[in-house]
Design a protein around this motif. Structure first.
Motif, PDB file in Angstrom:
ATOM      1  N   SER A 196     -87.341  19.249 -67.164  1.00 24.89           N
ATOM      2  CA  SER A 196     -88.343  19.278 -66.078  1.00 24.89           C
ATOM      3  C   SER A 196     -87.723  19.031 -64.715  1.00 24.89           C
ATOM      4  N   ASN A 197     -86.488  18.499 -64.687  1.00 23.44           N
ATOM      5  CA  ASN A 197     -85.843  18.190 -63.419  1.00 23.44           C
ATOM      6  C   ASN A 197     -85.169  19.403 -62.784  1.00 23.44           C
ATOM      7  N   CYS A 198     -84.790  20.397 -63.616  1.00 22.25           N
ATOM      8  CA  CYS A 198     -84.043  21.530 -63.056  1.00 22.25           C
ATOM      9  C   CYS A 198     -84.620  22.888 -63.479  1.00 22.25           C
ATOM     10  N   VAL A 199     -85.894  22.889 -63.940  1.00 19.94           N
ATOM     11  CA  VAL A 199     -86.513  24.148 -64.342  1.00 19.94           C
ATOM     12  C   VAL A 199     -86.688  25.059 -63.131  1.00 19.94           C
ATOM     13  N   MET A 200     -86.440  26.340 -63.328  1.00 17.90           N
ATOM     14  CA  MET A 200     -86.543  27.300 -62.223  1.00 17.90           C
ATOM     15  C   MET A 200     -87.044  28.635 -62.756  1.00 17.90           C
ATOM     16  N   LYS A 201     -87.698  29.407 -61.872  1.00 24.10           N
ATOM     17  CA  LYS A 201     -88.147  30.746 -62.247  1.00 24.10           C
ATOM     18  C   LYS A 201     -86.963  31.700 -62.232  1.00 24.10           C
ATOM     19  N   TYR A 202     -87.040  32.727 -63.088  1.00 27.94           N
ATOM     20  CA  TYR A 202     -86.021  33.773 -63.061  1.00 27.94           C
ATOM     21  C   TYR A 202     -86.586  35.025 -63.707  1.00 27.94           C
ATOM     22  N   ASN A 203     -85.884  36.135 -63.554  1.00 27.51           N
ATOM     23  CA  ASN A 203     -86.322  37.406 -64.130  1.00 27.51           C
ATOM     24  C   ASN A 203     -85.383  37.819 -65.257  1.00 27.51           C
ATOM     25  N   PRO A 204     -85.878  37.847 -66.507  1.00 26.05           N
ATOM     26  CA  PRO A 204     -85.040  38.300 -67.623  1.00 26.05           C
ATOM     27  C   PRO A 204     -84.813  39.813 -67.523  1.00 26.05           C
ATOM     28  N   PRO A 205     -83.895  40.373 -68.312  1.00 22.11           N
ATOM     29  CA  PRO A 205     -83.658  41.821 -68.267  1.00 22.11           C
ATOM     30  C   PRO A 205     -84.954  42.609 -68.496  1.00 22.11           C
ATOM     31  N   SER A 206     -85.190  43.595 -67.650  1.00 21.17           N
ATOM     32  CA  SER A 206     -86.459  44.340 -67.706  1.00 21.17           C
ATOM     33  C   SER A 206     -86.631  45.095 -69.020  1.00 21.17           C
ATOM     34  N   ASP A 207     -85.511  45.598 -69.603  1.00 17.33           N
ATOM     35  CA  ASP A 207     -85.630  46.335 -70.865  1.00 17.33           C
ATOM     36  C   ASP A 207     -86.071  45.413 -72.007  1.00 17.33           C
ATOM     37  N   LEU A 208     -85.654  44.142 -71.956  1.00 16.39           N
ATOM     38  CA  LEU A 208     -86.081  43.176 -72.964  1.00 16.39           C
ATOM     39  C   LEU A 208     -87.576  42.886 -72.834  1.00 16.39           C
TER      40      LEU A 208
END
Length: 561
Positions: A452-464
């Motif tokens: 919970s201290n370092c959670v961040m949003k990101y975008n996984p590979p679009s094909d996955l």
């Protein structure tokens, strides 16, 4: 619990979160079976931990602090000795110039406050923290072990060169060997490891910890120490020191700074020498509620509905280490009241429960699951838990127990909920009897929780994402995904702790018909999904959307099983 029960009642009922009737009913049940009233209120989902904490802090007119979300600097911890913080039930967690922030279980303990002022020379700002949170925070004193661990091991390994292994008893009682083993166990506890592996290889002895389900190398010891080290383990767990050819199992209780940890020990002979695995079980921890385990929404409702049925079978499936027994203990904790008799047959008994008759399998004396279950049925039980159904005889007795008015809880090693039914039939169970007794089948896995201290949003590979959208028949392109960046709190891993992902298969009329016809697991799975069953992958994706875990972690666990 420091507060008188009447005061606690005024605080909680007065808040409007819990009705007076609900409070009285739950607390009466808790006291009758020796449970903490606050833990029981939280366990039954009537109120959450943080809400209770804030209400009690308001009563004391101090701030509330959740210590499990804070990494306390060693310099701050060292301001008050560990022995005294445990004695006075307090812990320093932050220093600001001449002010020390101090968490206390009882903010009105003036003796403790005066001691803190005197020993630190600082002004004190008091915060309230819950008992369970305080107990976890004391473990941060053990973090100092991390800095000294390799140094302690290295110094004591050097001294082992002087130890003769001709007499293993004497060798095992020498201070260097004692220190090495104590350091290995203490460090494992501080790292929240679930298992310690001591593996003898050709040229070295490797010590590994399983943390959040993943094994990690911790330290390598030179050959020559393993005989005395394994002998030390055997002495602690009352095993035969001179037996090196057959596996041995034992138990030992280790005191870690005032908290007892139960060690379940297994020793087996290997090609290069004996290998040890120690399972760590904290005796002070309370069973988690179903919600804390990770059950939500429809899955939670289905299990609660099954728990309320007067008879029938609840099955929990999954591979070894997937948390099946923990789930069953949580269900038992809900069912454990003074008006029922609960009996269990387990291999081994992992947690002791008040007012529950627990039997451990002992193959040496001929006590297996089948014979133990048969004996338990003569003890007039209302509820029976069978640690695992492994053979036809146990399966048949469990089914007949469910048919004759008992509630039966058990586990089975299958990968899916639907897969449990063909497995039962393969063991010789009759389909029509199985259809009459099964209430619900739960399949589960454990995934690591994002820090919970370092959670961040990101975008996984679009094909996955597109592939999963097609597989689940839902659009995931707009969903948010998260990962752990890695920080000091999680040791750079991005994960802290684990949570369950589930699929819950209720045995409806249509499913009963399929079971009676001995249909395949695929046919049963398709029917269950048609009726609204949430698959394990879908439940995992839902937890990804909530920021609890990562997509990669869900796929790692679901795809590998």
């Amino acid at each position: 619990m420091n507060l008188p029960l009447e005061t606690l009642k005024k605080i909680i009922v007065g808040s409007g979160f819990v009705t007076e009737q609900s409070f009285d009913d739950v607390v009466k049940s808790a006291l009758e079976i020796g449970k903490d009233p606050i833990d029981t209120l939280v366990f039954h989902g009537l109120i959450n931990e943080d809400t209770v904490g804030r209400l009690i802090a308001d009563y004391y007119k101090v701030n509330y602090i959740v210590l499990k979300r804070i990494k306390i600097d060693k310099e701050v911890l060292d301001l008050i000795p560990e022995k005294m913080v445990r004695l006075y039930r307090m812990i320093p967690f932050e220093k600001e110039e001449s002010k020390l922030k101090l968490a206390m279980e009882n903010p009105e303990d003036f003796e403790a406050l005066e001691f803190a002022k005197r020993v630190t020379g600082l002004s004190i700002e008091v915060y309230y923290a819950r008992k369970e949170d305080m107990d976890r925070a004391y473990g941060q004193y053990q973090k100092g072990i991390e800095e000294d661990f390799e140094k302690i091991i290295k110094e004591n390994v050097q001294k082992t060169g002087e130890i003769s292994t001709d007499d293993l008893v004497k060798a095992a009682e020498k201070l260097p060997i004692v220190k090495i083993l104590e350091s290995i166990i203490s460090y494992a506890i501080s790292e929240k490891a679930s298992d310690i592996h001591i593996e003898t290889q050709a040229e070295e002895v490797i010590v590994r910890y399983r943390i959040d389900g993943v094994l990690r190398d911790v330290i390598k010891l030179p050959r020559g120490v393993e005989a005395a080290l394994v002998a030390r383990v055997k002495i602690l767990s009352n095993l035969k020191i001179d037996e090196h050819r057959v596996p041995q199992d034992g138990r030992h209780k280790f005191n870690a700074g005032g908290n007892e940890v139960s060690l379940r020990i297994s020793i087996i002979p290997g090609f290069y020498g004996e290998n040890v695995v120690m399972r760590l079980l904290a005796e002070s921890s309370r069973p988690l509620s179903l919600e804390e385990l990770g059950l939500t929404g429809r899955n939670l409702d289905l299990i609660k509905e099954s728990i309320d049925r007067p008879h029938g079978m609840i099955l929990v499936t999954g591979p070894t280490g997937s948390g099946k027994t923990t789930t069953l203990y949580s269900v038992l904790n809900i069912l454990n009241t003074v008006d029922v008799k609960i009996c269990t047959i387990e291999d081994p008994v992992e947690y002791g429960m008040n007012r529950v008759t627990q039997i451990q399998v002992n193959t040496k004396t001929g006590l297996d699951f089948a014979s133990g279950l048969r004996a338990l049925l003569r003890h007039d039980p209302d509820i029976i838990m069978v640690g695992e159904i492994r053979d036809q005889e146990t399966a048949e007795i469990a089914i007949h127990a469910a048919l004759t008015g008992h509630r039966v809880l058990s586990t089975l090693h299958t990968n899916t909920a639907a897969g449990a039914i063909p497995r039962f039939i393969d063991m010789g169970a009759e389909g029509f009897l199985l259809a009459s007794t099964l209430n619900v089948i739960v399949a589960q896995r454990l995934v690591r929780k994002l820090c919970s201290n370092c959670v961040m949003k990101y975008n996984p590979p679009s094909d996955l994402v597109k592939k999963l959208s097609k597989e689940l028949n839902i659009d995931l392109t707009a969903q948010k995904f998260y990962k752990g960046k890695g920080c000091s709190l999680c040791g750079g891993k991005g994960y802290v702790g684990r949570i369950g992902i589930y699929e819950v298969l209720p045995v409806t009329e249509k499913v009963r018909t399929l079971i009676a016809k001995k249909s395949t697991s695929d046919e049963i799975q398709k029917e269950a999904v048609r009726e609204g069953m949430i698959t394990m992958l879908q439940d995992g994706i839902d937890k990804v959307a909530s920021g609890l875990t990562s997509l990669e972690e869900v796929l790692r666990v679901v795809r590998e099983s």
